[in-house]
Design a protein around this motif. Structure first.
Motif, short mmCIF file in Angstrom:
data_model
loop_
_atom_site.label_atom_id
_atom_site.label_comp_id
_atom_site.label_asym_id
_atom_site.label_seq_id
_atom_site.Cartn_x
_atom_site.Cartn_y
_atom_site.Cartn_z
N HIS A 32 0.77 -1.25 0.00
CA HIS A 32 0.00 0.00 0.00
C HIS A 32 0.80 1.29 0.00
O HIS A 32 0.25 2.34 -0.31
N HIS A 60 -0.21 -4.80 -5.51
CA HIS A 60 -1.52 -4.62 -4.88
C HIS A 60 -2.59 -5.12 -5.86
O HIS A 60 -2.46 -4.92 -7.06
N HIS A 66 -11.39 -4.54 -5.04
CA HIS A 66 -10.22 -4.14 -4.25
C HIS A 66 -9.24 -3.41 -5.16
O HIS A 66 -8.59 -4.01 -6.00
N CYS A 113 -6.86 3.08 -0.65
CA CYS A 113 -7.33 1.76 -1.05
C CYS A 113 -8.78 1.65 -0.58
O CYS A 113 -9.09 2.04 0.55
N HIS A 116 -8.39 -0.93 2.43
CA HIS A 116 -7.37 -0.76 3.47
C HIS A 116 -7.06 0.68 3.83
O HIS A 116 -6.09 0.95 4.53
FE LIG Z 1 -5.70 -2.78 -0.36
#
Ligand SMILES: [Fe+2]
Length: 129
Positions: A32, A60, A66, A113, A116
């Motif tokens: 990330h 990623h 996602h 993200c 996340h």
């Molecule tokens: Fe992520």
């Protein structure tokens, strides 16, 4: 007094995450961090290129459920640039021409993200007058 039962360690969408130890990055940090590639020294009022890449250290995911929603660049607390990304349609890597006139401080890249949360990477550059 505010009673917040969630700390940033418990809620991925709380706060801005930055690496605790660059020499011992977790897998989540490697995936990330918006890694900045820029010259160590630049001249004021001269354009230079800044490359920001998410997933440079470890890929990623880039799929509809996602993905990286956006990437921003700051010099200190001065906003410089933002790019919005679409899932599966674009890689989370951008090259940005930057010219610093009066902003000062380290370059800071942030990315979001969708699962996340918000992540930050800082790179110190020297600006010669
Ligand atoms: Fe992520």
């Amino acid at each position: 007094m505010v009673d917040n039962k969630y700390s940033c360690d418990e809620d991925m969408l709380c706060g801005i995450k930055a690496p605790k130890d660059m020499n011992a990055l977790s897998e989540l940090e490697q995936k990330h961090l918006p890694v900045i590639d820029a010259p160590k020294k630049v001249k004021r009022d001269e354009t230079f290129l800044v490359v920001i890449e998410v997933g440079k250290l470890k890929a990623h995911p880039n799929e509809p459920v996602h993905f990286i929603e956006w990437i921003e660049l700051y010099c200190g607390d001065t906003f410089l640039f933002r790019v919005n990304l679409a899932a599966s349609m674009s890689l989370p890597k951008v090259t940005i021409p930057v010219k610093l006139t009066h902003a000062h401080g380290p370059l800071k890249a942030r990315e979001k993200c969708n699962i996340h949360g918000l992540w930050e990477f800082t790179k110190i550059i020297e600006v010669e007058d």
